[in-house]
Design a protein around this motif. Structure first.
Motif, PDB file in Angstrom:
ATOM      1  N   LYS A 260       0.831  -1.203   0.000  1.00 37.63           N
ATOM      2  CA  LYS A 260       0.000   0.000   0.000  1.00 37.63           C
ATOM      3  C   LYS A 260       0.866   1.253   0.000  1.00 37.63           C
ATOM      4  O   LYS A 260       1.760   1.402   0.827  1.00 37.63           O
ATOM      5  N   LYS A 262       1.633   5.254   0.362  1.00 42.63           N
ATOM      6  CA  LYS A 262       1.239   6.451   1.101  1.00 42.63           C
ATOM      7  C   LYS A 262       2.146   7.602   0.709  1.00 42.63           C
ATOM      8  O   LYS A 262       3.373   7.479   0.767  1.00 42.63           O
ATOM      9  N   CYS A 311      -6.490   5.248  -3.745  1.00 40.93           N
ATOM     10  CA  CYS A 311      -7.082   3.920  -3.895  1.00 40.93           C
ATOM     11  C   CYS A 311      -6.625   2.990  -2.771  1.00 40.93           C
ATOM     12  O   CYS A 311      -7.435   2.263  -2.172  1.00 40.93           O
ATOM     13  N   ASP A 312      -5.324   3.019  -2.456  1.00 37.23           N
ATOM     14  CA  ASP A 312      -4.802   2.143  -1.409  1.00 37.23           C
ATOM     15  C   ASP A 312      -5.380   2.511  -0.041  1.00 37.23           C
ATOM     16  O   ASP A 312      -5.670   1.641   0.782  1.00 37.23           O
ATOM     17  N   ALA A 313      -5.545   3.806   0.210  1.00 33.43           N
ATOM     18  CA  ALA A 313      -6.100   4.245   1.489  1.00 33.43           C
ATOM     19  C   ALA A 313      -7.563   3.846   1.630  1.00 33.43           C
ATOM     20  O   ALA A 313      -8.041   3.549   2.731  1.00 33.43           O
ATOM     21  N   GLY A 314      -8.291   3.831   0.492  1.00 37.65           N
ATOM     22  CA  GLY A 314      -9.715   3.503   0.535  1.00 37.65           C
ATOM     23  C   GLY A 314     -10.029   2.054   0.247  1.00 37.65           C
ATOM     24  O   GLY A 314     -11.202   1.667   0.179  1.00 37.65           O
ATOM     25  N   GLY A 315      -8.975   1.237   0.055  1.00 41.58           N
ATOM     26  CA  GLY A 315      -9.211  -0.168  -0.218  1.00 41.58           C
ATOM     27  C   GLY A 315      -9.846  -0.407  -1.579  1.00 41.58           C
ATOM     28  O   GLY A 315     -10.577  -1.380  -1.787  1.00 41.58           O
ATOM     29  N   ILE A 316      -9.568   0.474  -2.560  1.00 46.13           N
ATOM     30  CA  ILE A 316     -10.163   0.377  -3.893  1.00 46.13           C
ATOM     31  C   ILE A 316      -9.240  -0.412  -4.807  1.00 46.13           C
ATOM     32  O   ILE A 316      -8.024  -0.261  -4.757  1.00 46.13           O
ATOM     33  N   ASP A 317      -9.816  -1.244  -5.650  1.00 48.36           N
ATOM     34  CA  ASP A 317      -9.041  -1.997  -6.633  1.00 48.36           C
ATOM     35  C   ASP A 317      -8.561  -1.037  -7.715  1.00 48.36           C
ATOM     36  O   ASP A 317      -9.340  -0.528  -8.501  1.00 48.36           O
ATOM     37  N   ARG A 318      -7.244  -0.810  -7.759  1.00 46.64           N
ATOM     38  CA  ARG A 318      -6.690   0.155  -8.706  1.00 46.64           C
ATOM     39  C   ARG A 318      -6.883  -0.281 -10.151  1.00 46.64           C
ATOM     40  O   ARG A 318      -6.945   0.561 -11.052  1.00 46.64           O
TER      41      ARG A 318
END
Length: 321
Positions: A260, A262, A311-318
């Motif tokens: 992830k 940041k 995306c990584d912070a929100g748990g979204i599939d990039r």
């Protein structure tokens, strides 16, 4: 103990008063690499073994019979920093299993190389060591060319920079390819921790170095190191140029932990790239349209990082965005 904190009790919580990269070395005035090494070794502490390949750091720190290293230091061939560090780490494991090494003593094994020894000559050894999951920290001190041997281009030299082997002229802008994205290439090996840092932001560098040394498994630090000689800027501007690189988005500060990303210094209002370029003689030949092209590329890369971080912070599939 977790994987990330397995070494925490072995690292110094306060920076030592004694420099482990000694003063009096032969680095140029304003050397970004020397400044970075001082900060990194203060975090690593005395229980450290450094495997350092040929390059500026080796030349300035070890003119026989003198040395600037106050920790065990091994000079290795240009391409071998990661391979030798992997061997040192494996040797310590074997000695520990045989009862010939204290079980409660942790050692920070560091592989140290410049951008040439990392992105070019040493890339194969680095990739292999990461794939084998050696417990060490690889540090790339990136001054964006082969400075020790005459300022030749490397695959880490940025687009538009003039070097002795990519000289600017009537038919050439200088370096004509993009800077190789080593942090992302390393992150593709799915190792626990990758980070970019710069000695112009010492607290950020110290925090990331501590995490890299505390994490069990292979870790990677990519350190931005201004070079007054190769970049042709005043020696007293190294720290300021490092800050400008970050503030303009030329060298974003980020970390990738467990996959992830940041952003550590998100710049909502970045400085124009021209403010960074105009501080250095290696870019003095650029035309306004060249600067516009560099600005466009910096903008695209920065927005890509922002998107991934969100995306990584929100748990979204990039992959779907």
């Amino acid at each position: 103990m977790t994987e990330q904190t397995g070494r925490a009790k072995f690292l110094p919580r306060h920076l030592p008063s004694r420099e482990l990269f000694a003063e009096g070395h032969r680095g140029c005035q304003g050397c970004g690499e020397a400044l970075a090494l001082r900060q990194l070794l203060e975090v690593a502490g005395p229980d450290t073994i450094v495997c350092s390949c040929t390059g500026c750091v080796e030349i300035i720190s070890s003119p026989y019979p003198e040395t600037a290293w106050r920790v065990p230091w091994i000079h290795v061939a240009f391409e071998n920093a990661a391979a030798v560090a992997a061997g040192v780490e494996a040797g310590i494991k074997i000695l520990r299993k045989k009862g010939r090494y204290p079980a409660d003593r942790r050692i920070n094994v560091i592989a140290l190389a410049g951008d040439g020894g990392t992105a070019d000559i040493g890339f194969q050894a680095l990739s292999g060591a990461l794939e084998r999951w050696h417990d060490f920290t690889y540090i790339c001190t990136d001054n964006e060319a082969y400075m020790n041997t005459g300022i030749q281009r490397s695959s880490s030299t940025p687009y538009g920079a003039s070097t002795t082997t990519s000289p600017a002229g009537k038919i050439s802008i200088g370096q004509q390819t993009q800077k190789k994205d080593m942090p992302m290439i390393v992150a593709a090996h799915d190792i626990p921790y990758v980070a970019t840092c710069c000695p112009s932001y010492p607290l950020d560098l110290i925090k990331k170095a501590r995490r890299a040394f505390e994490t069990i498994g292979p870790t990677y630090l990519h350190v931005f190191c201004p070079c007054p000689v190769g970049w042709r800027h005043p020696s007293d501007m190294s720290v300021e140029i490092g800050r400008l690189a970050v503030k303009a988005g030329v060298f974003p500060l980020f970390e990738i932990a467990d996959g992830k990303l940041k952003l550590n210094r998100k710049m909502d209002k970045r400085k124009p790239v021209v403010e960074y370029l105009e501080t250095q003689g290696r870019f003095s030949h650029l035309k306004p349209e060249d600067v516009e092209e560099i600005q466009r590329r910096v903008d695209e890369n920065y927005q890509r990082l922002v998107h991934r971080a969100e995306c990584d912070a929100g748990g979204i599939d990039r992959s779907r965005h």
